[in-house]
Design a protein around this motif. Structure first.
Motif, PDB file in Angstrom:
ATOM      1  N   UNK A 274       3.423  -5.547  13.602  1.00  0.00           N
ATOM      2  CA  UNK A 274       2.335  -6.291  12.949  1.00  0.00           C
ATOM      3  C   UNK A 274       1.129  -6.360  13.882  1.00  0.00           C
ATOM      4  N   UNK A 275       1.396  -6.689  15.160  1.00  0.00           N
ATOM      5  CA  UNK A 275       0.289  -6.821  16.125  1.00  0.00           C
ATOM      6  C   UNK A 275      -0.433  -5.486  16.310  1.00  0.00           C
ATOM      7  N   UNK A 276       0.353  -4.413  16.310  1.00  0.00           N
ATOM      8  CA  UNK A 276      -0.234  -3.084  16.509  1.00  0.00           C
ATOM      9  C   UNK A 276      -1.166  -2.737  15.338  1.00  0.00           C
ATOM     10  N   UNK A 277      -0.662  -2.999  14.135  1.00  0.00           N
ATOM     11  CA  UNK A 277      -1.464  -2.688  12.941  1.00  0.00           C
ATOM     12  C   UNK A 277      -2.734  -3.539  12.909  1.00  0.00           C
ATOM     13  N   UNK A 278      -2.567  -4.810  13.273  1.00  0.00           N
ATOM     14  CA  UNK A 278      -3.719  -5.716  13.260  1.00  0.00           C
ATOM     15  C   UNK A 278      -4.769  -5.263  14.275  1.00  0.00           C
ATOM     16  N   UNK A 279      -4.298  -4.868  15.450  1.00  0.00           N
ATOM     17  CA  UNK A 279      -5.205  -4.385  16.497  1.00  0.00           C
ATOM     18  C   UNK A 279      -5.944  -3.148  16.012  1.00  0.00           C
TER      19      UNK A 279
ATOM     20  N   UNK B 120       0.829  -1.221   0.000  1.00  0.00           N
ATOM     21  CA  UNK B 120       0.000   0.000   0.000  1.00  0.00           C
ATOM     22  C   UNK B 120       0.856   1.262   0.000  1.00  0.00           C
ATOM     23  N   UNK B 121       0.346   2.343  -0.596  1.00  0.00           N
ATOM     24  CA  UNK B 121       1.037   3.627  -0.483  1.00  0.00           C
ATOM     25  C   UNK B 121       0.987   4.094   0.977  1.00  0.00           C
ATOM     26  N   UNK B 122       1.854   5.059   1.303  1.00  0.00           N
ATOM     27  CA  UNK B 122       2.035   5.430   2.702  1.00  0.00           C
ATOM     28  C   UNK B 122       0.721   5.826   3.414  1.00  0.00           C
ATOM     29  N   UNK B 123      -0.113   6.623   2.716  1.00  0.00           N
ATOM     30  CA  UNK B 123      -1.311   7.089   3.450  1.00  0.00           C
ATOM     31  C   UNK B 123      -2.282   5.941   3.722  1.00  0.00           C
ATOM     32  N   UNK B 124      -2.292   4.949   2.842  1.00  0.00           N
ATOM     33  CA  UNK B 124      -3.157   3.787   3.088  1.00  0.00           C
ATOM     34  C   UNK B 124      -2.562   2.952   4.229  1.00  0.00           C
ATOM     35  N   UNK B 125      -1.244   2.753   4.179  1.00  0.00           N
ATOM     36  CA  UNK B 125      -0.588   1.957   5.216  1.00  0.00           C
ATOM     37  C   UNK B 125      -0.823   2.577   6.596  1.00  0.00           C
ATOM     38  N   UNK B 126      -0.729   3.909   6.654  1.00  0.00           N
ATOM     39  CA  UNK B 126      -0.907   4.576   7.949  1.00  0.00           C
ATOM     40  C   UNK B 126      -2.331   4.425   8.454  1.00  0.00           C
TER      41      UNK B 126
ATOM     42  N   UNK C 244      -6.700  -2.284  12.922  1.00  0.00           N
ATOM     43  CA  UNK C 244      -7.717  -2.651  11.916  1.00  0.00           C
ATOM     44  C   UNK C 244      -8.966  -3.187  12.615  1.00  0.00           C
ATOM     45  N   UNK C 245      -8.760  -4.034  13.613  1.00  0.00           N
ATOM     46  CA  UNK C 245      -9.907  -4.636  14.298  1.00  0.00           C
ATOM     47  C   UNK C 245     -10.656  -3.625  15.171  1.00  0.00           C
ATOM     48  N   UNK C 246      -9.882  -2.837  15.913  1.00  0.00           N
ATOM     49  CA  UNK C 246     -10.515  -1.824  16.788  1.00  0.00           C
ATOM     50  C   UNK C 246     -11.392  -0.868  15.991  1.00  0.00           C
ATOM     51  N   UNK C 247     -10.909  -0.493  14.828  1.00  0.00           N
ATOM     52  CA  UNK C 247     -11.645   0.496  14.022  1.00  0.00           C
ATOM     53  C   UNK C 247     -12.647  -0.146  13.064  1.00  0.00           C
ATOM     54  N   UNK C 248     -12.792  -1.455  13.167  1.00  0.00           N
ATOM     55  CA  UNK C 248     -13.790  -2.161  12.338  1.00  0.00           C
ATOM     56  C   UNK C 248     -13.535  -2.005  10.847  1.00  0.00           C
ATOM     57  N   UNK C 249     -12.264  -1.882  10.477  1.00  0.00           N
ATOM     58  CA  UNK C 249     -11.975  -1.549   9.077  1.00  0.00           C
ATOM     59  C   UNK C 249     -12.261  -2.693   8.104  1.00  0.00           C
ATOM     60  N   UNK C 250     -12.349  -3.925   8.641  1.00  0.00           N
ATOM     61  CA  UNK C 250     -12.572  -5.058   7.732  1.00  0.00           C
ATOM     62  C   UNK C 250     -13.955  -4.974   7.083  1.00  0.00           C
ATOM     63  N   UNK C 251     -14.875  -4.289   7.763  1.00  0.00           N
ATOM     64  CA  UNK C 251     -16.232  -4.215   7.188  1.00  0.00           C
ATOM     65  C   UNK C 251     -16.711  -2.787   6.939  1.00  0.00           C
TER      66      UNK C 251
ATOM     67  N   UNK D 159      -2.112  -3.126   6.162  1.00  0.00           N
ATOM     68  CA  UNK D 159      -2.006  -3.869   4.901  1.00  0.00           C
ATOM     69  C   UNK D 159      -3.367  -4.414   4.451  1.00  0.00           C
ATOM     70  N   UNK D 160      -4.438  -3.932   5.078  1.00  0.00           N
ATOM     71  CA  UNK D 160      -5.786  -4.382   4.692  1.00  0.00           C
ATOM     72  C   UNK D 160      -5.997  -4.171   3.190  1.00  0.00           C
ATOM     73  N   UNK D 161      -6.443  -5.223   2.530  1.00  0.00           N
ATOM     74  CA  UNK D 161      -6.625  -5.156   1.076  1.00  0.00           C
ATOM     75  C   UNK D 161      -7.996  -5.697   0.705  1.00  0.00           C
ATOM     76  N   UNK D 162      -8.619  -5.262  -0.393  1.00  0.00           N
ATOM     77  CA  UNK D 162      -8.081  -4.370  -1.419  1.00  0.00           C
ATOM     78  C   UNK D 162      -8.362  -2.894  -1.112  1.00  0.00           C
TER      79      UNK D 162
END
Ligand SMILES: N[C@@H](CCC(=O)N[C@@H](CS)C(=O)NCC(=O)O)C(=O)O
Length: 297
Positions: free
Chosen positions: A277-282, A45-51, A284-291, A55-58
């Motif tokens: 990795x754990x921080x980023x994963x947390x 991902x580009x920097x602003x997406x990564x931040x 994504x989950x905390x912010x409900x970004x998967x859905x 690495x949530x895709x697409x």
């Protein structure tokens, strides 16, 4: 989030961030392919997406340089509508078994090293593949966690049962595809699930290839491959050979060397990279970004 095709989504030179091992990325790429929209896939991902979303895709880049997450939002913006709740549930079942991807860690990393990056700039391409091991480590950790959940590793019988509603739906349609004479959204998502299983052989692929009750589903895979001829991410042709079906391009030797160099660094720096990795994963989950429908400005 409402987007209109005319005003917002690009119709050419579309950039998608993601890896084609992901069913959600596959769904977006298939949707674009079937609408004859040309696209390039960037594997980091580009920097602003990564931040924002790690690495949530697409994610798909819009005309104003913002990025849209969520395969369904992206496909809806290209005119596909949305999956019904029951279809979505049935799709999630067809994806079960994917956690077997990390049965062999070496194979998991090696097959990720083969994924091609289509950035126009060769230096950025090399940078993307050198950073990609972060993403592979991330999914390695995520899938290893998922494997602790008993339902994530279904029996062969359960896998067949998860496919059966699709087999029955196909038997009932009387058309080559789930959505009629041409592939629609349900075909796209189910075919994306097939690509997931084919990209790294797992038990659901064996069941799909061999189970005597799934003949209609196999015939549909052939139909989909014909309908998607020229598609660059068709892992299933290895199992269902068709004329004109080509396997996905692989990264160059130089890019693979970059990937392994990046992997060595990431593993050497494990005391930093694993907590990261754990921080980023947390996050994504905390912010409900998967859905959650999100547009990253
Ligand atoms: N609802 C999302 C799901 C996307 C998704 O789950 N992507 C996976 C890859 S297959 C991912 O990036 N997961 C990151 C994570 O679990 O933190 C969509 O349809 O785009």
């Amino acid at each position: 989030m409402k987007l209109t095709v005319e005003t917002e989504v690009p119709q050419k030179d579309v950039v998608v961030y993601g890896g084609d091992h992901s069913p959600w990325v596959q769904a977006v790429l298939l949707g674009l392919h079937l609408k004859h929209v040309s696209y390039r896939v960037h594997s980091f991902p580009p920097r602003k997406v990564f931040r924002f979303s790690g690495v949530l895709m697409p994610a798909l880049r819009l005309n104003d340089d913002s990025w849209l997450l969520q395969s369904q939002d992206i496909l809806e913006a290209y005119g596909y509508g949305r999956l019904e709740r029951d279809d979505f549930r049935a799709l999630l079942k067809a994806l079960v078994g994917g956690a077997h991807r990390v049965d062999s860690t070496i194979r998991f990393w090696r097959l990720w090293s083969w994924v091609a990056d289509e950035h126009r700039n060769p230096f950025v391409r090399l940078r993307n593949v050198m950073f990609r091991p972060f993403l592979v480590l991330y999914f390695n950790v995520a899938l290893t966690r998922l494997k602790q959940v008993p339902q994530a590793l279904p029996s062969l019988i359960q896998i067949r049962e998860n496919y059966l509603p699709w087999q029955q739906a196909l038997e009932e349609t009387g058309t080559p595809f789930l959505d009629g004479d041409k592939p629609g959204l349900r075909d796209i998502y189910l075919f994306a699930a097939v690509q997931l299983h084919a990209s790294m052989p797992v038990p659901p692929m064996d069941v799909l290839c061999t189970d005597p009750e799934l003949d209609r589903l196999r015939a549909w895979v052939y139909e989909m491959q014909k309908a998607c001829v020229g598609y660059r991410h068709m892992y299933s042709v290895k199992y269902f050979p068709v004329d004109g079906g080509v396997q996905p391009d692989r990264s160059s030797l130089c890019e693979r060397a970059g990937f392994w160099l990046g992997s060595a660094l990431i593993l050497l720096l494990a005391p930093i990279t694993v907590p990261w990795v754990r921080k980023k994963m947390g996050m994504v989950r905390r912010n409900g970004l998967i859905v959650r429908s999100v547009r990253i400005e």
